[in-house]
Design a protein around this motif. Structure first.
Motif, PDB file in Angstrom:
ATOM      1  N   LEU A 215      59.805  53.319  99.077  1.00 55.08           N
ATOM      2  CA  LEU A 215      61.216  53.084  99.382  1.00 55.08           C
ATOM      3  C   LEU A 215      61.487  51.696  99.945  1.00 55.08           C
ATOM      4  CD1 LEU A 215      62.109  56.490 101.073  1.00 55.08           C
ATOM      5  CD2 LEU A 215      62.744  55.752  98.772  1.00 55.08           C
ATOM      6  N   PHE A 216      60.540  51.177 100.757  1.00 58.03           N
ATOM      7  CA  PHE A 216      60.848  49.984 101.538  1.00 58.03           C
ATOM      8  C   PHE A 216      59.980  48.757 101.231  1.00 58.03           C
ATOM      9  CE2 PHE A 216      62.264  53.573 104.209  1.00 58.03           C
ATOM     10  CZ  PHE A 216      63.610  53.239 104.291  1.00 58.03           C
ATOM     11  N   ALA A 217      58.949  48.901 100.414  1.00 58.83           N
ATOM     12  CA  ALA A 217      58.169  47.731 100.005  1.00 58.83           C
ATOM     13  C   ALA A 217      59.042  46.850  99.104  1.00 58.83           C
ATOM     14  CB  ALA A 217      56.916  48.175  99.261  1.00 58.83           C
ATOM     15  N   PRO A 218      58.638  45.602  98.865  1.00 58.62           N
ATOM     16  CA  PRO A 218      59.396  44.760  97.938  1.00 58.62           C
ATOM     17  C   PRO A 218      59.610  45.469  96.600  1.00 58.62           C
ATOM     18  CG  PRO A 218      57.768  43.455  99.075  1.00 58.62           C
ATOM     19  CD  PRO A 218      57.511  44.878  99.471  1.00 58.62           C
ATOM     20  N   GLU A 219      60.744  45.259  96.006  1.00 59.73           N
ATOM     21  CA  GLU A 219      61.150  46.024  94.826  1.00 59.73           C
ATOM     22  C   GLU A 219      60.108  46.004  93.712  1.00 59.73           C
ATOM     23  OE1 GLU A 219      64.898  46.279  91.669  1.00 59.73           O
ATOM     24  OE2 GLU A 219      64.892  44.793  93.282  1.00 59.73           O
ATOM     25  N   GLY A 220      59.477  44.858  93.505  1.00 66.38           N
ATOM     26  CA  GLY A 220      58.515  44.743  92.417  1.00 66.38           C
ATOM     27  C   GLY A 220      57.286  45.613  92.579  1.00 66.38           C
ATOM     28  N   ALA A 221      56.996  46.047  93.818  1.00 61.65           N
ATOM     29  CA  ALA A 221      55.792  46.850  94.074  1.00 61.65           C
ATOM     30  C   ALA A 221      56.097  48.322  94.329  1.00 61.65           C
ATOM     31  CB  ALA A 221      55.037  46.277  95.266  1.00 61.65           C
ATOM     32  N   ARG A 222      57.375  48.697  94.343  1.00 58.69           N
ATOM     33  CA  ARG A 222      57.711  50.072  94.714  1.00 58.69           C
ATOM     34  C   ARG A 222      57.180  51.096  93.722  1.00 58.69           C
ATOM     35  NH1 ARG A 222      63.972  49.065  96.698  1.00 58.69           N
ATOM     36  NH2 ARG A 222      63.421  47.662  98.425  1.00 58.69           N
ATOM     37  N   ASP A 223      57.190  50.759  92.424  1.00 60.29           N
ATOM     38  CA  ASP A 223      56.681  51.705  91.433  1.00 60.29           C
ATOM     39  C   ASP A 223      55.191  51.982  91.646  1.00 60.29           C
ATOM     40  OD1 ASP A 223      59.110  52.105  90.060  1.00 60.29           O
ATOM     41  OD2 ASP A 223      58.836  50.223  88.972  1.00 60.29           O
ATOM     42  N   LEU A 224      54.446  50.945  92.056  1.00 61.03           N
ATOM     43  CA  LEU A 224      53.025  51.147  92.337  1.00 61.03           C
ATOM     44  C   LEU A 224      52.845  52.158  93.457  1.00 61.03           C
ATOM     45  CD1 LEU A 224      50.006  50.482  92.202  1.00 61.03           C
ATOM     46  CD2 LEU A 224      50.466  48.543  93.736  1.00 61.03           C
ATOM     47  N   THR A 241      55.497  58.508  85.236  1.00 62.75           N
ATOM     48  CA  THR A 241      56.777  57.801  85.172  1.00 62.75           C
ATOM     49  C   THR A 241      56.727  56.491  85.950  1.00 62.75           C
ATOM     50  OG1 THR A 241      58.020  59.865  84.912  1.00 62.75           O
ATOM     51  CG2 THR A 241      59.240  57.955  85.732  1.00 62.75           C
ATOM     52  N   ALA A 242      56.138  56.528  87.133  1.00 60.43           N
ATOM     53  CA  ALA A 242      56.067  55.324  87.967  1.00 60.43           C
ATOM     54  C   ALA A 242      55.179  54.266  87.332  1.00 60.43           C
ATOM     55  CB  ALA A 242      55.551  55.679  89.357  1.00 60.43           C
ATOM     56  N   LEU A 243      54.036  54.668  86.784  1.00 57.59           N
ATOM     57  CA  LEU A 243      53.142  53.701  86.144  1.00 57.59           C
ATOM     58  C   LEU A 243      53.765  53.114  84.882  1.00 57.59           C
ATOM     59  CD1 LEU A 243      49.521  55.119  86.477  1.00 57.59           C
ATOM     60  CD2 LEU A 243      50.524  53.155  87.640  1.00 57.59           C
ATOM     61  N   GLU A 244      54.477  53.926  84.129  1.00 62.54           N
ATOM     62  CA  GLU A 244      55.149  53.407  82.939  1.00 62.54           C
ATOM     63  C   GLU A 244      56.200  52.374  83.318  1.00 62.54           C
ATOM     64  OE1 GLU A 244      56.583  56.892  81.016  1.00 62.54           O
ATOM     65  OE2 GLU A 244      54.665  57.346  80.022  1.00 62.54           O
ATOM     66  N   ALA A 245      56.935  52.655  84.391  1.00 62.20           N
ATOM     67  CA  ALA A 245      57.934  51.691  84.862  1.00 62.20           C
ATOM     68  C   ALA A 245      57.261  50.407  85.338  1.00 62.20           C
ATOM     69  CB  ALA A 245      58.756  52.313  85.993  1.00 62.20           C
ATOM     70  N   LEU A 246      56.129  50.561  86.010  1.00 58.44           N
ATOM     71  CA  LEU A 246      55.410  49.391  86.517  1.00 58.44           C
ATOM     72  C   LEU A 246      54.884  48.529  85.375  1.00 58.44           C
ATOM     73  CD1 LEU A 246      54.367  48.018  89.111  1.00 58.44           C
ATOM     74  CD2 LEU A 246      52.298  49.390  88.902  1.00 58.44           C
ATOM     75  N   THR A 248      56.099  47.902  82.597  1.00 60.88           N
ATOM     76  CA  THR A 248      57.125  47.118  81.905  1.00 60.88           C
ATOM     77  C   THR A 248      57.444  45.811  82.620  1.00 60.88           C
ATOM     78  OG1 THR A 248      58.972  48.191  83.063  1.00 60.88           O
ATOM     79  CG2 THR A 248      58.156  49.247  81.039  1.00 60.88           C
ATOM     80  N   ARG A 249      56.983  45.677  83.830  1.00 59.36           N
ATOM     81  CA  ARG A 249      57.260  44.448  84.578  1.00 59.36           C
ATOM     82  C   ARG A 249      56.320  43.334  84.111  1.00 59.36           C
ATOM     83  NH1 ARG A 249      60.464  45.481  88.984  1.00 59.36           N
ATOM     84  NH2 ARG A 249      60.668  47.689  89.584  1.00 59.36           N
ATOM     85  N   PRO A 250      56.827  42.129  83.955  1.00 60.52           N
ATOM     86  CA  PRO A 250      55.988  41.024  83.468  1.00 60.52           C
ATOM     87  C   PRO A 250      54.748  40.816  84.331  1.00 60.52           C
ATOM     88  CG  PRO A 250      58.302  40.391  83.466  1.00 60.52           C
ATOM     89  CD  PRO A 250      58.216  41.716  84.170  1.00 60.52           C
ATOM     90  N   GLY A 251      53.584  40.798  83.688  1.00 58.31           N
ATOM     91  CA  GLY A 251      52.333  40.508  84.378  1.00 58.31           C
ATOM     92  C   GLY A 251      51.631  41.708  84.977  1.00 58.31           C
ATOM     93  N   TRP A 252      52.330  42.834  85.135  1.00 57.49           N
ATOM     94  CA  TRP A 252      51.734  43.971  85.817  1.00 57.49           C
ATOM     95  C   TRP A 252      50.702  44.708  84.972  1.00 57.49           C
ATOM     96  CZ3 TRP A 252      51.631  45.736  90.748  1.00 57.49           C
ATOM     97  CH2 TRP A 252      52.477  45.094  91.650  1.00 57.49           C
ATOM     98  N   SER A 253      50.853  44.708  83.632  1.00 57.93           N
ATOM     99  CA  SER A 253      49.868  45.397  82.785  1.00 57.93           C
ATOM    100  C   SER A 253      48.487  44.785  82.976  1.00 57.93           C
ATOM    101  CB  SER A 253      50.291  45.321  81.317  1.00 57.93           C
ATOM    102  OG  SER A 253      51.450  46.099  81.090  1.00 57.93           O
ATOM    103  N   ALA A 254      48.435  43.458  82.984  1.00 58.85           N
ATOM    104  CA  ALA A 254      47.153  42.775  83.182  1.00 58.85           C
ATOM    105  C   ALA A 254      46.606  43.062  84.574  1.00 58.85           C
ATOM    106  CB  ALA A 254      47.316  41.276  82.969  1.00 58.85           C
ATOM    107  N   TRP A 255      47.489  43.111  85.560  1.00 59.03           N
ATOM    108  CA  TRP A 255      47.032  43.399  86.920  1.00 59.03           C
ATOM    109  C   TRP A 255      46.463  44.810  87.010  1.00 59.03           C
ATOM    110  CZ3 TRP A 255      48.176  46.995  90.689  1.00 59.03           C
ATOM    111  CH2 TRP A 255      47.670  46.723  91.973  1.00 59.03           C
ATOM    112  N   LEU A 256      47.141  45.782  86.395  1.00 54.62           N
ATOM    113  CA  LEU A 256      46.652  47.153  86.416  1.00 54.62           C
ATOM    114  C   LEU A 256      45.278  47.251  85.762  1.00 54.62           C
ATOM    115  CD1 LEU A 256      49.929  49.105  85.558  1.00 54.62           C
ATOM    116  CD2 LEU A 256      48.641  49.236  87.701  1.00 54.62           C
TER     117      LEU A 256
END
Length: 273
Positions: A215-224, A241-246, A248-256
């Motif tokens: 709920l309160f982490a920076p928006e880009g990391a909330r799905d994680l 659902t959360a991982l699929e949303a994550l 879609t964010r630029p760069g996150w697939s490689a990070w995962l």
């Protein structure tokens, strides 16, 4: 222009200070802390280097009382206000006669509260009472005192910044810099409330409270964090659902992909597998 509280935790030996003021970035100006040595508050119109000098004196074996008496005899510091606490819990403070009214300090067993240009004479007693009555660890007790000071009026000019620093009982080493908490609010309409929020967020990170972080982490990391929280609950659909949303964010697939061996994400992958 400032009110603060400094203290030692008798159980852990941790040292800390919380401070608020109607100046920009008070965390840069007032507190000086050294793990295993002590903590100092330098307020009013004290010389900017005085905090460093007082910590050096503690490191050399001088007592807080000695150091405060030395500083009190300095004619150039007529508007000085200082408080000094060492690693054993000895504490001393001085409010010079030229300090801005309302000013003063209150000493207790391993703690002190001090302030100048306060809204009323109620500020310091409220802080002292709140610190003594508060439960929890040192950061929470310091914040309780700071909150009570603000609720009693705080700085007569208003609100702008605050800071909370807590360090360990042992001297700095290559393995540990001794910093347990270092949170600052440099410019805010309600800096003490903002500092409490940061404290709660830090607690969530420390305790891996993924539901709160979702709920309160920076928006880009909330799905994680939502995925981690769902994994902890065993909720496969929510984790997917959360991982699929994550992803879609630029760069996150490689990070995962790079974090495939991380124990936290491994739990999510097992749930989805």
């Amino acid at each position: 222009m400032t009110f603060s509280v400094l203290a030692r935790d008798p159980e852990t030996g941790e040292l800390g200070i919380a401070v608020s003021s109607c100046i920009l970035a008070v965390g840069r100006a007032v507190p000086s802390v050294r793990p295993g040595v002590g903590v100092v508050a330098v307020q009013a119109r004290s010389r900017r280097g005085l905090g460093t000098s007082l910590l050096a004196g503690l490191a050399d074996g001088a007592s807080p009382d000695e150091l405060v008496k030395r500083a009190a005899h300095s004619a150039e510091d007529a508007d000085r206000q200082i408080a000094v606490l060492d690693a054993t819990g000895r504490v001393a403070a001085d409010t010079a006669p030229g300090s801005f009214p309302v000013s003063g300090h209150v000493l207790g067993d391993g703690w002190s509260v001090q302030g100048n240009m306060l809204a009323s004479t109620d500020v310091l007693p409220a802080m002292a009472q709140a610190f003594v009555a508060a439960g929890g660890g040192l950061p929470d007790r310091l914040l309780a005192a700071l909150t009570a000071g603000q609720d009693a009026g705080g700085d007569v000019r208003g609100r702008q910044s605050s800071a909370l620093l807590v360090v360990g009982a042992d001297p700095v080493s290559d393995e540990d810099d001794g910093v347990r908490m270092d949170l600052r609010v440099d410019d805010s309409g309600d800096p003490v409330a903002q500092l409490r929020m940061l404290r709660n967020l830090q607690r969530a990170y420390d305790e891996r409270d993924y539901d709160t972080l979702a709920l309160f982490a920076p928006e880009g990391a909330r799905d994680l964090y939502a995925a981690l929280a769902a994994s902890r609950r065993g909720d496969r659909a929510a984790a997917r659902t959360a991982l699929e949303a994550l992803s879609t964010r630029p760069g996150w697939s490689a990070w995962l992909a790079s974090m495939a061996g991380d124990a936290r994400l491994a739990g999510v992958q097992r749930l989805l597998g």
